[in-house]
Design a protein around this motif. Sequence first.
Motif, PDB file in Angstrom:
ATOM      1  N   TYR A  87     -47.102 107.007 -19.561  1.00 26.23           N
ATOM      2  CA  TYR A  87     -48.056 106.984 -18.848  1.00 26.23           C
ATOM      3  C   TYR A  87     -47.977 107.720 -17.588  1.00 26.23           C
ATOM      4  O   TYR A  87     -47.156 108.279 -17.047  1.00 26.23           O
ATOM      5  CB  TYR A  87     -48.530 105.490 -18.418  1.00 26.23           C
ATOM      6  CG  TYR A  87     -47.166 104.848 -17.549  1.00 26.23           C
ATOM      7  CD1 TYR A  87     -47.605 104.876 -16.150  1.00 26.23           C
ATOM      8  CD2 TYR A  87     -46.291 104.421 -18.088  1.00 26.23           C
ATOM      9  CE1 TYR A  87     -46.814 103.943 -15.280  1.00 26.23           C
ATOM     10  CE2 TYR A  87     -45.537 103.863 -17.142  1.00 26.23           C
ATOM     11  CZ  TYR A  87     -45.536 103.964 -15.661  1.00 26.23           C
ATOM     12  OH  TYR A  87     -44.473 103.096 -15.006  1.00 26.23           O
ATOM     13  N   ASN A  88     -49.448 108.157 -17.364  1.00 29.80           N
ATOM     14  CA  ASN A  88     -49.535 109.016 -16.120  1.00 29.80           C
ATOM     15  C   ASN A  88     -49.590 108.136 -14.972  1.00 29.80           C
ATOM     16  O   ASN A  88     -50.529 107.567 -14.562  1.00 29.80           O
ATOM     17  CB  ASN A  88     -50.801 109.730 -16.217  1.00 29.80           C
ATOM     18  CG  ASN A  88     -51.011 111.046 -15.114  1.00 29.80           C
ATOM     19  OD1 ASN A  88     -50.902 110.520 -14.041  1.00 29.80           O
ATOM     20  ND2 ASN A  88     -50.938 112.160 -15.658  1.00 29.80           N
ATOM     21  N   LYS A  89     -48.685 108.484 -14.040  1.00 22.24           N
ATOM     22  CA  LYS A  89     -48.348 107.381 -12.689  1.00 22.24           C
ATOM     23  C   LYS A  89     -49.306 107.602 -11.868  1.00 22.24           C
ATOM     24  O   LYS A  89     -49.777 106.735 -11.152  1.00 22.24           O
ATOM     25  CB  LYS A  89     -46.786 107.684 -12.156  1.00 22.24           C
ATOM     26  CG  LYS A  89     -45.584 107.330 -13.064  1.00 22.24           C
ATOM     27  CD  LYS A  89     -44.521 107.361 -12.307  1.00 22.24           C
ATOM     28  CE  LYS A  89     -44.208 108.655 -12.196  1.00 22.24           C
ATOM     29  NZ  LYS A  89     -42.823 108.889 -11.817  1.00 22.24           N
ATOM     30  N   ASP A  90     -49.774 109.150 -11.503  1.00 24.02           N
ATOM     31  CA  ASP A  90     -50.870 109.346 -10.622  1.00 24.02           C
ATOM     32  C   ASP A  90     -52.251 108.597 -11.093  1.00 24.02           C
ATOM     33  O   ASP A  90     -52.722 107.974 -10.341  1.00 24.02           O
ATOM     34  CB  ASP A  90     -50.935 110.873 -10.708  1.00 24.02           C
ATOM     35  CG  ASP A  90     -49.945 111.641  -9.784  1.00 24.02           C
ATOM     36  OD1 ASP A  90     -49.087 110.741  -9.351  1.00 24.02           O
ATOM     37  OD2 ASP A  90     -49.916 112.547  -9.501  1.00 24.02           O
ATOM     38  N   LEU A 138     -50.431 116.029 -22.436  1.00 17.25           N
ATOM     39  CA  LEU A 138     -49.610 116.949 -21.682  1.00 17.25           C
ATOM     40  C   LEU A 138     -50.668 117.802 -20.829  1.00 17.25           C
ATOM     41  O   LEU A 138     -50.087 118.187 -19.704  1.00 17.25           O
ATOM     42  CB  LEU A 138     -49.097 117.856 -22.594  1.00 17.25           C
ATOM     43  CG  LEU A 138     -47.983 117.413 -23.729  1.00 17.25           C
ATOM     44  CD1 LEU A 138     -47.701 118.376 -24.659  1.00 17.25           C
ATOM     45  CD2 LEU A 138     -46.810 116.898 -22.810  1.00 17.25           C
ATOM     46  N   GLN A 139     -51.809 117.734 -21.186  1.00 20.70           N
ATOM     47  CA  GLN A 139     -52.727 118.482 -20.184  1.00 20.70           C
ATOM     48  C   GLN A 139     -53.517 117.412 -19.206  1.00 20.70           C
ATOM     49  O   GLN A 139     -54.547 117.934 -18.527  1.00 20.70           O
ATOM     50  CB  GLN A 139     -53.981 119.268 -20.878  1.00 20.70           C
ATOM     51  CG  GLN A 139     -53.299 120.518 -21.979  1.00 20.70           C
ATOM     52  CD  GLN A 139     -52.394 121.506 -20.857  1.00 20.70           C
ATOM     53  OE1 GLN A 139     -53.057 121.857 -19.774  1.00 20.70           O
ATOM     54  NE2 GLN A 139     -51.352 121.948 -21.181  1.00 20.70           N
ATOM     55  N   GLU A 140     -52.877 116.208 -19.157  1.00 15.41           N
ATOM     56  CA  GLU A 140     -53.625 115.277 -18.396  1.00 15.41           C
ATOM     57  C   GLU A 140     -54.871 114.755 -18.517  1.00 15.41           C
ATOM     58  O   GLU A 140     -55.995 114.742 -17.711  1.00 15.41           O
ATOM     59  CB  GLU A 140     -53.120 115.531 -16.916  1.00 15.41           C
ATOM     60  CG  GLU A 140     -51.861 115.655 -16.393  1.00 15.41           C
ATOM     61  CD  GLU A 140     -51.512 115.854 -15.110  1.00 15.41           C
ATOM     62  OE1 GLU A 140     -51.120 114.756 -14.550  1.00 15.41           O
ATOM     63  OE2 GLU A 140     -51.509 116.829 -14.478  1.00 15.41           O
ATOM     64  N   ASN A 141     -55.225 115.089 -19.832  1.00 16.85           N
ATOM     65  CA  ASN A 141     -56.662 114.662 -20.037  1.00 16.85           C
ATOM     66  C   ASN A 141     -56.901 113.004 -20.531  1.00 16.85           C
ATOM     67  O   ASN A 141     -57.939 112.437 -20.512  1.00 16.85           O
ATOM     68  CB  ASN A 141     -57.149 115.371 -21.492  1.00 16.85           C
ATOM     69  CG  ASN A 141     -57.282 116.813 -21.264  1.00 16.85           C
ATOM     70  OD1 ASN A 141     -57.826 117.262 -20.105  1.00 16.85           O
ATOM     71  ND2 ASN A 141     -56.890 117.682 -22.312  1.00 16.85           N
ATOM     72  N   THR A 142     -55.680 112.481 -20.681  1.00 12.57           N
ATOM     73  CA  THR A 142     -55.483 111.011 -20.814  1.00 12.57           C
ATOM     74  C   THR A 142     -54.546 110.367 -20.307  1.00 12.57           C
ATOM     75  O   THR A 142     -53.548 111.197 -19.866  1.00 12.57           O
ATOM     76  CB  THR A 142     -55.025 110.844 -22.527  1.00 12.57           C
ATOM     77  OG1 THR A 142     -53.868 111.309 -22.800  1.00 12.57           O
ATOM     78  CG2 THR A 142     -56.342 111.216 -23.359  1.00 12.57           C
ATOM     79  N   ALA A 143     -54.467 109.121 -20.009  1.00 11.90           N
ATOM     80  CA  ALA A 143     -53.349 108.399 -19.297  1.00 11.90           C
ATOM     81  C   ALA A 143     -52.435 107.920 -19.803  1.00 11.90           C
ATOM     82  O   ALA A 143     -51.415 107.599 -19.369  1.00 11.90           O
ATOM     83  CB  ALA A 143     -54.185 107.182 -18.655  1.00 11.90           C
ATOM     84  N   MET A 144     -52.515 107.573 -21.161  1.00  9.29           N
ATOM     85  CA  MET A 144     -51.223 106.942 -22.041  1.00  9.29           C
ATOM     86  C   MET A 144     -51.112 107.628 -23.257  1.00  9.29           C
ATOM     87  O   MET A 144     -52.273 108.105 -23.968  1.00  9.29           O
ATOM     88  CB  MET A 144     -51.568 105.419 -22.179  1.00  9.29           C
ATOM     89  CG  MET A 144     -51.417 104.928 -20.872  1.00  9.29           C
ATOM     90  SD  MET A 144     -51.807 102.924 -21.172  1.00  9.29           S
ATOM     91  CE  MET A 144     -53.508 102.833 -21.002  1.00  9.29           C
ATOM     92  N   ASP A 149     -42.817 114.877 -13.341  1.00  9.11           N
ATOM     93  CA  ASP A 149     -42.635 114.064 -12.317  1.00  9.11           C
ATOM     94  C   ASP A 149     -43.691 112.993 -12.028  1.00  9.11           C
ATOM     95  O   ASP A 149     -43.750 111.992 -11.386  1.00  9.11           O
ATOM     96  CB  ASP A 149     -42.782 114.843 -10.872  1.00  9.11           C
ATOM     97  CG  ASP A 149     -41.499 115.676 -10.796  1.00  9.11           C
ATOM     98  OD1 ASP A 149     -40.348 115.247 -11.364  1.00  9.11           O
ATOM     99  OD2 ASP A 149     -41.730 116.922 -10.600  1.00  9.11           O
ATOM    100  N   ARG A 150     -44.681 113.212 -12.946  1.00  9.42           N
ATOM    101  CA  ARG A 150     -45.775 112.040 -12.991  1.00  9.42           C
ATOM    102  C   ARG A 150     -45.973 111.223 -14.045  1.00  9.42           C
ATOM    103  O   ARG A 150     -46.859 110.586 -14.217  1.00  9.42           O
ATOM    104  CB  ARG A 150     -47.246 112.891 -12.879  1.00  9.42           C
ATOM    105  CG  ARG A 150     -47.667 113.836 -11.601  1.00  9.42           C
ATOM    106  CD  ARG A 150     -48.782 114.387 -11.349  1.00  9.42           C
ATOM    107  NE  ARG A 150     -48.654 115.586 -12.431  1.00  9.42           N
ATOM    108  CZ  ARG A 150     -48.516 116.832 -12.419  1.00  9.42           C
ATOM    109  NH1 ARG A 150     -47.920 117.301 -11.300  1.00  9.42           N
ATOM    110  NH2 ARG A 150     -48.784 117.463 -13.279  1.00  9.42           N
ATOM    111  N   VAL A 151     -44.992 111.352 -15.078  1.00  8.53           N
ATOM    112  CA  VAL A 151     -45.016 110.519 -16.118  1.00  8.53           C
ATOM    113  C   VAL A 151     -43.876 109.337 -16.100  1.00  8.53           C
ATOM    114  O   VAL A 151     -42.715 109.627 -15.550  1.00  8.53           O
ATOM    115  CB  VAL A 151     -44.491 111.245 -17.592  1.00  8.53           C
ATOM    116  CG1 VAL A 151     -44.460 110.373 -18.532  1.00  8.53           C
ATOM    117  CG2 VAL A 151     -45.529 112.257 -17.608  1.00  8.53           C
ATOM    118  N   GLY A 152     -44.334 108.097 -16.474  1.00 11.95           N
ATOM    119  CA  GLY A 152     -43.545 106.914 -16.558  1.00 11.95           C
ATOM    120  C   GLY A 152     -43.595 106.313 -17.991  1.00 11.95           C
ATOM    121  O   GLY A 152     -44.331 106.564 -18.776  1.00 11.95           O
TER     122      GLY A 152
END
Length: 441
Positions: free
Chosen positions: A166-169, A275-281, A304-307
Amino acid sequence: MKSMLKKVMALMVTLTMVFTLAACGSETEKSDDTVSKDKPVEITYATFMVGSHVSAAAEKEVLDAFNEKYEGKIKVKVEELPSDDAYVNKMKALAAAGALPDVINGKNGLRELAIKNGQAVDVMPLVEADAEWNKYVGEGAINYSKTEDGKLYSIANQKQIVGYFYNKDMFETTGITPAKTWEEFMSNNEKLKEAGFTPLAMMTGENAWTTNLWLAAMIGTNGDEGNEFMNTNYPDSYDNDLVVNALTMVQKCLKDYTTPDAIGAIYANAANNFLQENTAMIANGPWMVPDFTDTSKAKEGLVDRVGVSLYPNDGVVAQYEIGYVLCTANKSKEEQEAALEFLKFKTGKEAQKIFLEKSGALPLTANVEISDEYKAANPLVVDLINLADEAKYGFENMDNTAHSSVIEEFSLNYPELVYGGITPEEMASKLTQAANKHKEQ
């Protein structure tokens, strides 16, 4: 007298020429035999791990390492197929003709087709006879693939532990944390959507991989009954509340919480969207971790933004790959021995180590050590391993438990499910029909 002498001389010349030609012919045949023996034994292998596939680099390095080690002795003729779909379809056609390559990946029911057509080899006695190979394959992987009558038709080369990234930001901006329950998961999706984010990277093409991971988790964490279902190989029926309830949630996710291209999309589309931060999970395994630092695929600094998280209700996919099948039952002794060497290499220590370091695939046993350097460079993998140790529910994914005909049915029916052509109950019935169809074949 002179005439007789001439005839004798002519006969001697003729005989000399005959013997000379015969000797030359003999030497030529001997020379050809020597060349034949000196030629490497050629074996065949097909792979879908090419191009943009997450394991393409690892696959290439393993093949290169094998070719270097066995140069002049064994030559692997590799057929590269551009996607999972292309691979499975081609192998099905070859299985029907009894012409599978010498070594195949047994995914999506291909192992069973190789057994059915008589090409698959029971490698149990071969593993038992080779202590070194046995050491790196391990009892867990052997028992996982062993049939009820003690035969072994496939060997894994990696252990799978799969949660979701998931995208932590995005989570922080939305004010959410990884969901502990499925009700909270659906609520998180709605909150992400309201905050302007697309929650899920999903896809319904190929084997519907990322979508079916969510589906398997929804079933596999639904109490003991659901967990038993997702640990049952080749169930006869999907007509139950466990599957229907999960399909209902997936239907909602595909309708409201994913990208417009998800219907019909392949894995590469879903991966790119995360990978292009179009989705959160995205539901996926540790082999995706190297992509987070690859700026040709991912946004700068994404790692650094992935959990990483377990699925709601503390669940994780925990299984071995179906792995590789030796399809040389009707081949010559030389081909059988050469293909066996390739199978041993493909599932042995060196290949497992390469797949760990190049694509994040976890080794089969602790005998292939995960170095401190690797752990330091890949904290997400370490986090997932540690989370898996705490999981309440471990289960398999659909690719491992369902017949290939059922996997095809998922891909065919998800669009209908989304666009209202069928209900979750009707889709469950279609999955059951596909499972029964496979049994009748």
